[in-house]
Design a protein around this motif. Sequence first.
Motif, PDB file in Angstrom:
ATOM      1  N   GLU A 216      57.346  63.119  29.220  1.00 43.61           N
ATOM      2  CA  GLU A 216      57.739  64.173  30.149  1.00 43.61           C
ATOM      3  C   GLU A 216      59.249  64.396  30.139  1.00 43.61           C
ATOM      4  N   ALA A 217      60.002  63.348  29.790  1.00 41.64           N
ATOM      5  CA  ALA A 217      61.461  63.478  29.695  1.00 41.64           C
ATOM      6  C   ALA A 217      61.916  63.923  28.308  1.00 41.64           C
ATOM      7  N   GLY A 218      60.991  63.996  27.355  1.00 38.60           N
ATOM      8  CA  GLY A 218      61.348  64.370  25.985  1.00 38.60           C
ATOM      9  C   GLY A 218      62.170  63.309  25.293  1.00 38.60           C
ATOM     10  N   ASP A 219      61.965  62.047  25.644  1.00 39.65           N
ATOM     11  CA  ASP A 219      62.770  60.939  25.117  1.00 39.65           C
ATOM     12  C   ASP A 219      62.049  60.306  23.922  1.00 39.65           C
ATOM     13  N   VAL A 220      62.312  60.795  22.729  1.00 39.19           N
ATOM     14  CA  VAL A 220      61.597  60.336  21.546  1.00 39.19           C
ATOM     15  C   VAL A 220      61.888  58.873  21.244  1.00 39.19           C
ATOM     16  N   GLU A 221      63.113  58.420  21.478  1.00 36.41           N
ATOM     17  CA  GLU A 221      63.445  57.028  21.179  1.00 36.41           C
ATOM     18  C   GLU A 221      62.681  56.080  22.105  1.00 36.41           C
ATOM     19  N   ALA A 222      62.506  56.472  23.357  1.00 32.89           N
ATOM     20  CA  ALA A 222      61.738  55.645  24.280  1.00 32.89           C
ATOM     21  C   ALA A 222      60.271  55.592  23.868  1.00 32.89           C
ATOM     22  N   ILE A 223      59.747  56.720  23.376  1.00 31.35           N
ATOM     23  CA  ILE A 223      58.356  56.749  22.903  1.00 31.35           C
ATOM     24  C   ILE A 223      58.188  55.804  21.720  1.00 31.35           C
ATOM     25  N   VAL A 224      59.059  55.939  20.734  1.00 33.88           N
ATOM     26  CA  VAL A 224      58.954  55.138  19.514  1.00 33.88           C
ATOM     27  C   VAL A 224      59.138  53.655  19.822  1.00 33.88           C
ATOM     28  N   TYR A 233      49.389  57.387  14.148  1.00 37.11           N
ATOM     29  CA  TYR A 233      49.290  58.535  15.059  1.00 37.11           C
ATOM     30  C   TYR A 233      48.474  59.614  14.365  1.00 37.11           C
ATOM     31  N   ALA A 234      47.367  60.022  14.981  1.00 36.54           N
ATOM     32  CA  ALA A 234      46.487  61.026  14.387  1.00 36.54           C
ATOM     33  C   ALA A 234      46.117  62.066  15.425  1.00 36.54           C
ATOM     34  N   MET A 235      45.668  63.239  14.946  1.00 35.44           N
ATOM     35  CA  MET A 235      45.393  64.369  15.837  1.00 35.44           C
ATOM     36  C   MET A 235      44.157  65.150  15.404  1.00 35.44           C
ATOM     37  N   PRO A 236      42.964  64.589  15.532  1.00 36.69           N
ATOM     38  CA  PRO A 236      41.771  65.359  15.195  1.00 36.69           C
ATOM     39  C   PRO A 236      41.747  66.667  16.011  1.00 36.69           C
ATOM     40  N   PRO A 237      41.382  67.800  15.425  1.00 38.81           N
ATOM     41  CA  PRO A 237      40.735  67.957  14.121  1.00 38.81           C
ATOM     42  C   PRO A 237      41.685  68.117  12.935  1.00 38.81           C
ATOM     43  N   GLU A 238      42.985  67.919  13.140  1.00 38.13           N
ATOM     44  CA  GLU A 238      43.905  67.933  11.995  1.00 38.13           C
ATOM     45  C   GLU A 238      43.657  66.679  11.149  1.00 38.13           C
ATOM     46  N   THR A 239      43.775  66.818   9.834  1.00 40.89           N
ATOM     47  CA  THR A 239      43.531  65.675   8.957  1.00 40.89           C
ATOM     48  C   THR A 239      44.780  64.824   8.744  1.00 40.89           C
ATOM     49  N   GLU A 240      45.970  65.403   8.993  1.00 37.15           N
ATOM     50  CA  GLU A 240      47.204  64.644   8.775  1.00 37.15           C
ATOM     51  C   GLU A 240      47.328  63.520   9.805  1.00 37.15           C
ATOM     52  N   TRP A 241      47.927  62.414   9.377  1.00 30.81           N
ATOM     53  CA  TRP A 241      48.231  61.336  10.305  1.00 30.81           C
ATOM     54  C   TRP A 241      49.495  60.635   9.836  1.00 30.81           C
ATOM     55  N   TYR A 242      50.119  59.878  10.734  1.00 31.45           N
ATOM     56  CA  TYR A 242      51.431  59.302  10.471  1.00 31.45           C
ATOM     57  C   TYR A 242      51.408  57.812  10.784  1.00 31.45           C
ATOM     58  N   GLU A 243      52.237  57.063  10.049  1.00 33.72           N
ATOM     59  CA  GLU A 243      52.257  55.609  10.211  1.00 33.72           C
ATOM     60  C   GLU A 243      53.697  55.108  10.216  1.00 33.72           C
ATOM     61  N   ARG A 249      58.380  59.176  14.382  1.00 34.82           N
ATOM     62  CA  ARG A 249      59.544  59.791  15.019  1.00 34.82           C
ATOM     63  C   ARG A 249      59.799  61.191  14.464  1.00 34.82           C
ATOM     64  N   ALA A 250      59.763  61.309  13.147  1.00 34.03           N
ATOM     65  CA  ALA A 250      60.008  62.613  12.521  1.00 34.03           C
ATOM     66  C   ALA A 250      58.960  63.627  12.962  1.00 34.03           C
ATOM     67  N   PHE A 251      57.706  63.204  13.013  1.00 34.52           N
ATOM     68  CA  PHE A 251      56.639  64.111  13.447  1.00 34.52           C
ATOM     69  C   PHE A 251      56.857  64.574  14.883  1.00 34.52           C
ATOM     70  N   ILE A 252      57.194  63.645  15.778  1.00 32.35           N
ATOM     71  CA  ILE A 252      57.364  64.006  17.183  1.00 32.35           C
ATOM     72  C   ILE A 252      58.533  64.976  17.363  1.00 32.35           C
ATOM     73  N   VAL A 253      59.638  64.690  16.672  1.00 35.57           N
ATOM     74  CA  VAL A 253      60.823  65.546  16.794  1.00 35.57           C
ATOM     75  C   VAL A 253      60.552  66.946  16.263  1.00 35.57           C
ATOM     76  N   GLU A 254      59.843  67.017  15.140  1.00 35.17           N
ATOM     77  CA  GLU A 254      59.603  68.316  14.505  1.00 35.17           C
ATOM     78  C   GLU A 254      58.378  69.040  15.060  1.00 35.17           C
ATOM     79  N   GLY A 255      57.537  68.297  15.794  1.00 31.17           N
ATOM     80  CA  GLY A 255      56.302  68.889  16.295  1.00 31.17           C
ATOM     81  C   GLY A 255      56.264  68.983  17.810  1.00 31.17           C
ATOM     82  N   PRO A 256      55.640  68.003  18.482  1.00 32.40           N
ATOM     83  CA  PRO A 256      55.421  68.121  19.929  1.00 32.40           C
ATOM     84  C   PRO A 256      56.678  68.304  20.767  1.00 32.40           C
TER      85      PRO A 256
END
Length: 332
Positions: A216-224, A233-243, A249-256
């Motif tokens: 909710e604070a948009g704090d990516v470093e705290a999330i990671v 980290y996966a997101m059905p029905p998308e097939t991509e996932w991250y490890e 971190r890159a996915f969160i910054v560039e996506g959500p």
Amino acid sequence: MDSAEVTRVAADPEAFERLVDPLRRELQAHCYRMLGSVHDAEDAVQESLVRAWRGLAGFDDRGTFRAWLYKIATNRCLTMIEGRGRRALPMDLGPGSAPNVETAWVEPYPDSMLGSTQVGPEARYEAREGIELAFVAVLQHLPGLQRAVLVLRDVLGFSAREVADLLDITVASANSALQRGRTTVDRGLPAAGRSRPRLDDDGVRALARRYASAWEAGDVEAIVAMLSEDAKYAMPPETEWYEGHHDIRAFIVEGPLAMRRRWRFLPAHANGQLAFGTYLWDDDRAVYVAAGLDLLALRGTEITEVVSYLTPEIFSMFGLPDEITEELPAQR
């Protein structure tokens, strides 16, 4: 039931409903473990109860009525498994796997539908473990018979003789299928296995609050920082996932969290795991709208896996609203 009770129930549909109603939820959870789908499980249970009603004359009092229902439901699940491909999670496809339009994802399961299950003395898994997403996903790798034997033995605690009777196989065949199934499951489950913390643990509650607040604070470093080094980290029905920290971190910054997107998280109850309904702010409507259902797997107080179902149409099953005002989260 004895033969007189069978005759009475067979002549009274309402008596049959009263008889099966206390078992309906545990049968549905059983079918979900077998099929990996809430909707398929609902269909399997409904068809099984119709078959049980029509076949009451075939019930004898040598076994319990509950076991007889499990036999019908398990056989129905085995037939459904034969008729379609297995369900999976995006991580099951492997890095770089080509998307498959035929892939069906393992679905999340509402805790409110679990009810209480009678567990026999030979069960290896607690009720919560037997419904967790990772466990249900690895079950889908097993052939139908191995899947049925392992669930009946290790989750429900039926004896080898009872399982053999339910599946019309020999005890030796049941034991062989169980050993092969256990090998696959032990290899596929996280090494932490049964050391998962309880959801009512103070540390888990604190982690849940920090995780929601960080988003909710948009704090990516705290999330990671709350993720294990090998987190997925996966997101059905998308097939991509991250490890791993770097890719997630890159996915969160560039996506959500791109473009300062604003999020709100509401606690949810799914698969006996830490879960949240996630909501994204809509400027035009001036409300937060349903975005995804996040299920988190834990190892100690680290998050090892996030599966975010981008299917807000399932929110009603989990008692989550379709939208919330900005004020609502502050009232938690």
